[in-house]
Motif scaffolding. Sequence first.
Motif, PDB file in Angstrom:
ATOM      1  N   HIS A   1       0.910  -1.074   0.032  1.00 39.42           N
ATOM      2  CA  HIS A   1       0.022   0.017  -0.469  1.00 39.42           C
ATOM      3  C   HIS A   1       0.479   0.977   0.322  1.00 39.42           C
ATOM      4  N   PHE A   2       0.209   2.698  -0.604  1.00 40.67           N
ATOM      5  CA  PHE A   2       0.686   3.896  -0.559  1.00 40.67           C
ATOM      6  C   PHE A   2       0.600   4.448   0.828  1.00 40.67           C
ATOM      7  N   TYR A   3       1.037   5.533   2.018  1.00 40.59           N
ATOM      8  CA  TYR A   3       0.806   6.143   3.091  1.00 40.59           C
ATOM      9  C   TYR A   3       1.146   6.996   2.447  1.00 40.59           C
ATOM     10  N   VAL A   4       0.533   7.671   3.790  1.00 37.39           N
ATOM     11  CA  VAL A   4       0.835   9.586   3.632  1.00 37.39           C
ATOM     12  C   VAL A   4       0.837   9.649   4.670  1.00 37.39           C
ATOM     13  N   ASP A   5       1.553  10.954   5.226  1.00 33.17           N
ATOM     14  CA  ASP A   5       0.563  11.163   7.049  1.00 33.17           C
ATOM     15  C   ASP A   5       0.197  13.039   6.745  1.00 33.17           C
ATOM     16  N   GLY A   6      -0.749  13.339   7.246  1.00 34.49           N
ATOM     17  CA  GLY A   6      -1.358  14.165   7.235  1.00 34.49           C
ATOM     18  C   GLY A   6      -2.568  14.859   8.380  1.00 34.49           C
ATOM     19  N   SER A   7      -2.689  15.370   7.696  1.00 35.00           N
ATOM     20  CA  SER A   7      -4.718  15.568   9.416  1.00 35.00           C
ATOM     21  C   SER A   7      -5.895  16.404   8.479  1.00 35.00           C
ATOM     22  N   VAL A   8      -6.204  16.526   9.042  1.00 32.38           N
ATOM     23  CA  VAL A   8      -7.838  17.084   9.010  1.00 32.38           C
ATOM     24  C   VAL A   8      -7.391  17.284   9.811  1.00 32.38           C
TER      25      VAL A   8
ATOM     26  N   GLY B   1      -6.364  20.134  11.522  1.00 33.76           N
ATOM     27  CA  GLY B   1      -5.265  19.586  11.865  1.00 33.76           C
ATOM     28  C   GLY B   1      -4.812  19.139  12.825  1.00 33.76           C
ATOM     29  N   VAL B   2      -6.015  17.893  13.011  1.00 36.14           N
ATOM     30  CA  VAL B   2      -5.182  16.927  13.730  1.00 36.14           C
ATOM     31  C   VAL B   2      -4.824  15.757  12.629  1.00 36.14           C
ATOM     32  N   PRO B   3      -3.436  15.033  13.929  1.00 35.44           N
ATOM     33  CA  PRO B   3      -3.047  14.285  12.270  1.00 35.44           C
ATOM     34  C   PRO B   3      -3.658  12.881  11.985  1.00 35.44           C
ATOM     35  N   VAL B   4      -3.294  12.449  11.571  1.00 34.31           N
ATOM     36  CA  VAL B   4      -3.687  11.065  10.807  1.00 34.31           C
ATOM     37  C   VAL B   4      -2.792  10.157   9.757  1.00 34.31           C
ATOM     38  N   ARG B   5      -2.724   9.405   9.124  1.00 36.25           N
ATOM     39  CA  ARG B   5      -1.892   8.319   8.794  1.00 36.25           C
ATOM     40  C   ARG B   5      -3.256   8.325   7.622  1.00 36.25           C
ATOM     41  N   PHE B   6      -3.016   8.833   6.122  1.00 31.96           N
ATOM     42  CA  PHE B   6      -3.365   8.007   5.222  1.00 31.96           C
ATOM     43  C   PHE B   6      -3.197   7.213   4.577  1.00 31.96           C
ATOM     44  N   MET B   7      -4.105   5.699   4.308  1.00 32.05           N
ATOM     45  CA  MET B   7      -3.607   4.881   3.326  1.00 32.05           C
ATOM     46  C   MET B   7      -4.521   5.073   1.901  1.00 32.05           C
TER      47      MET B   7
ATOM     48  N   ARG C   1      -9.992  21.674   6.471  1.00 32.47           N
ATOM     49  CA  ARG C   1      -8.992  21.565   5.914  1.00 32.47           C
ATOM     50  C   ARG C   1      -8.672  20.487   5.959  1.00 32.47           C
ATOM     51  N   LEU C   2      -7.954  19.324   4.577  1.00 37.45           N
ATOM     52  CA  LEU C   2      -7.375  18.734   4.807  1.00 37.45           C
ATOM     53  C   LEU C   2      -5.812  18.798   4.606  1.00 37.45           C
ATOM     54  N   SER C   3      -5.001  17.829   4.957  1.00 34.84           N
ATOM     55  CA  SER C   3      -3.330  18.254   4.678  1.00 34.84           C
ATOM     56  C   SER C   3      -3.298  16.588   4.208  1.00 34.84           C
TER      57      SER C   3
ATOM     58  N   ALA D   1      -6.413   6.400   8.601  1.00 36.34           N
ATOM     59  CA  ALA D   1      -7.464   6.739   7.891  1.00 36.34           C
ATOM     60  C   ALA D   1      -7.417   6.594   6.757  1.00 36.34           C
ATOM     61  N   LEU D   2      -8.501   6.460   5.545  1.00 34.55           N
ATOM     62  CA  LEU D   2      -8.503   6.599   3.649  1.00 34.55           C
ATOM     63  C   LEU D   2      -8.149   7.361   3.407  1.00 34.55           C
ATOM     64  N   LEU D   3      -7.380   7.763   2.232  1.00 33.18           N
ATOM     65  CA  LEU D   3      -7.687   8.654   1.650  1.00 33.18           C
ATOM     66  C   LEU D   3      -8.497   8.300  -0.067  1.00 33.18           C
ATOM     67  N   GLY D   4      -9.395   8.486   0.450  1.00 33.72           N
ATOM     68  CA  GLY D   4     -10.429   8.203  -0.945  1.00 33.72           C
ATOM     69  C   GLY D   4     -10.097   9.467  -2.351  1.00 33.72           C
TER      70      GLY D   4
END
Length: 172
Positions: free
Chosen positions: A59-66, A68-74, A118-120, A147-150
């Motif tokens: 899979h591909f992962y990227v750190d981000g936020s929703v 301002g709350v940090p998440v790790r998106f797959m 906002r989503l980063s 989290a899932l990045l759709g």
Amino acid sequence: MARQAAPTSATRPWLLWLVWIAVIGALYLVMNQLLAPPAAIYRAADGGELQLPRHRDGHFYVDGSVNGVPVRFMVDTGASIVSVSDAVARAAGLEGGRSITFQTANGPREGRVVRAERLSLGAAPDGFTLQGIEVGTGLAIGSSDEALLGQNVLRHFDVSIDRQAMVLRPRR
């Protein structure tokens, strides 16, 4: 000089077990660091691009936020919208929205669809920020910060994939 007494035969097995547990623990920590996925790479040239290395699970992962709350998106190319856990939704102030039943690979799941301010993607200050993205809540995979990045985010980018990386470039 006083001589230390040798361990008795009753304590030797316990000492051996403690040594093996320490060795296994140290090996786990070393392997965990060696096998950790490389971080996404942001390049600012030509409007910017975010390179997501393929993780060892494919899979591909990227750190981000929703909000301002940090998440790790797959990255989930089969998901219609971004999905987060209820814990992330509460922390990000994602309240209200509309109730929905999501059809997932694991069967139906109840949740809500809420608009995030906002989503980063990518580590601040590098990366991309999108405004007003719909987010599904109620995700239950792995840890609460996953989290899932759709597709509702991916459609804002030209996406290319090769054997080792996914590259996201903003659409013009």
